[in-house]
Scaffold this active site. Structure first.
Site, PDB file in Angstrom:
ATOM      1  N   SER A   1       0.836  -1.202   0.000  1.00  0.00           N
ATOM      2  CA  SER A   1       0.000   0.000   0.000  1.00  0.00           C
ATOM      3  C   SER A   1       0.872   1.253   0.000  1.00  0.00           C
ATOM      4  O   SER A   1       1.861   1.341   0.739  1.00  0.00           O
ATOM      5  CB  SER A   1      -0.921   0.010   1.222  1.00  0.00           C
ATOM      6  OG  SER A   1      -1.779  -1.106   1.213  1.00  0.00           O
TER       7      SER A   1
ATOM      8  N   GLU B   1      -0.194  -3.018  15.006  1.00  0.00           N
ATOM      9  CA  GLU B   1      -1.034  -2.695  13.858  1.00  0.00           C
ATOM     10  C   GLU B   1      -2.489  -2.483  14.232  1.00  0.00           C
ATOM     11  O   GLU B   1      -3.199  -1.750  13.570  1.00  0.00           O
ATOM     12  CB  GLU B   1      -0.915  -3.813  12.814  1.00  0.00           C
ATOM     13  CG  GLU B   1      -1.599  -3.495  11.507  1.00  0.00           C
ATOM     14  CD  GLU B   1      -1.279  -4.526  10.433  1.00  0.00           C
ATOM     15  OE1 GLU B   1      -1.593  -4.249   9.266  1.00  0.00           O
ATOM     16  OE2 GLU B   1      -0.722  -5.590  10.764  1.00  0.00           O
TER      17      GLU B   1
END
Length: 421
Positions: A181, A265
């Site tokens: 990403s 995360e």
């Protein structure tokens, strides 16, 4: 667990709300509501400028546990307040979240002081953007299969032409990463690579910080999605240079560092995600009311109620997980619960996928048609609910597939026998 907001938290909320209203009502009005999953291609220049604006306000790095890098320091509850206000203001999707919420906590936990001093100020100013080089074509959720190699070249640092900080030695990185990403926007990539030839599995991996501006050594190829956009990429490394001083946690310790990063995360950022989910659910409910489906179809109405109830459960689970991480407020820490990140991923992945399916069910046959006329010369366009449905097909794959998350829970939490390999 008593997870309440005190007087100081509400004062912090008022400050955050006023700051966001002042900025988003001015020069950045055009960026409101832009970016985020499924629409990461929107408003690129404005969103990069927005990162720098956040940096000037000190709003990047609230959960780092230190204000030594030009950032504010906030308690855990204040981090939650900021996340809620940011989402409710429909502030732009973050370009810098990978650096702020993944790399920075990793450097604070595993990096040297020199690495922190070199990289954290740029992240805090909103100037340095990062991407994550983990997955490969043959090593997706199972990172032990990483094949990208990094070979130490002890005499190459001074002649690399990459500027200062390379030291007297550097690594040459060769291999391919995928599903990366924001690689097309990033200035740096943290790369999990094999630095010990012949090693297998978790052994022999290192966590390297690699500058992306290396023409001829790094190639980024966008991957076109079902939505027609390209938010992630393939990245090819052909002898890309990474300084030996930019190995985090020491050579050969990459697996430990990489797993530590995955624990960061899913923390406070999960609550931001859930507020976005609530807005999407509200859009689906409005569509059901406008079409009359919420009144005429009791099964669909029951599904809408279930989606709302499950979202509330996910919120309380996220708060419980954050509350068990201790009082330090370090962003994303999941404490000693090895299964917490996997449970969180399983919950939201399937929930969001069901929401996409529900959005199409509410629309009925009209969901199959685009908002305008289609022709071979004029490619189809998607409305928000159609994009939601198509994007959520990937929710149970990216960020660690459901199958891998269940294995983690079974083996590391429940103590069941390891899967045969």
């Amino acid at each position: 667990m008593d997870f309440g907001f005190g007087v100081e938290d509400e004062e912090f909320r008022a400050e955050a709300r006023a700051w966001l209203a002042g900025r988003l009502g001015g020069d950045f009005a055009g960026a409101v509501g832009r970016g985020g999953p499924g629409s990461e291609h929107e408003g690129g220049p404005e969103r990069r400028a927005w990162e720098r604006e956040l940096g000037r306000g000190g709003w990047i790095g609230l959960g780092w546990g230190s204000d030594a890098y030009g950032n504010r320091r906030a308690t855990l509850t204040q981090q939650v307040v900021w996340a809620e206000e940011y989402a409710r203001a429909r502030a732009p999707g973050r370009y810098g979240h990978i650096g702020e919420n993944l790399l920075a906590p990793t450097l604070l936990a595993h990096g040297t002081q020199e690495q922190r001093d070199e990289f954290l100020p740029g992240i805090a100013r909103g100037e340095a953007l990062w991407c994550q080089g983990y997955s490969e074509p043959g090593a997706g959720s199972d990172l032990a299969g990483v094949r990208t190699s990094a070979v130490l070249d002890a005499g190459s640092g001074s002649g690399s032409g990459l500027g200062s900080g390379l030291g007297s030695g550097s690594y040459r990185v060769t291999g391919q990463k995928i599903w990366t990403s924001l690689a097309h926007e990033a200035d740096w990539c943290f790369v999990l690579a094999r630095t010990e030839p012949g090693s297998r599995g978790h052994a022999g991996l290192s966590f390297l910080l690699v500058p992306m501006d290396q023409p001829g050594r790094i190639e980024v190829r966008p991957i076109r999605q079902l939505t027609g956009t390209s938010e992630f990429n393939e990245v090819f490394f052909d002898g890309a240079v990474a300084s030996a001083s930019h190995v985090v946690g020491g050579a050969g310790n990459g697996w430990r560092v990489a797993m530590g990063l995955l624990g960061f995360e899913r923390g406070v950022s999960t609550l931001v995600q859930q507020i976005g989910f609530a807005e999407e659910l509200a859009g689906v409910v409005r569509c059901a009311l406008d079409s009359g489906a919420a009144v005429s179809d009791p099964v669909l109405r029951d599904r809408l109620v279930r989606q709302w109830a499950e979202l509330r459960v996910m919120r309380w689970n996220a708060l419980r997980t954050l509350g068990s991480s201790g009082s330090s407020g370090t962003s994303g820490s999941s404490g000693g619960d090895a299964g917490a990140p996997s449970v969180t991923k399983l919950l939201w992945g399937r929930w969001h996928q069901r929401l996409g399916e529900l959005a199409m069910g509410v629309r009925g046959a009209a969901a199959a048609a685009g908002p305008g006329d289609w022709s071979e010369e004029s490619p189809y366009e998607l409305d928000a609910l159609q994009r939601l449905f198509l994007f959520t097909r990937a929710d149970t794959i990216y960020g660690g597939s459901d199958e891998i998350q269940r294995n983690i829970i079974a083996e590391r939490v429940l103590g069941l026998p390891r899967e045969a390999r």
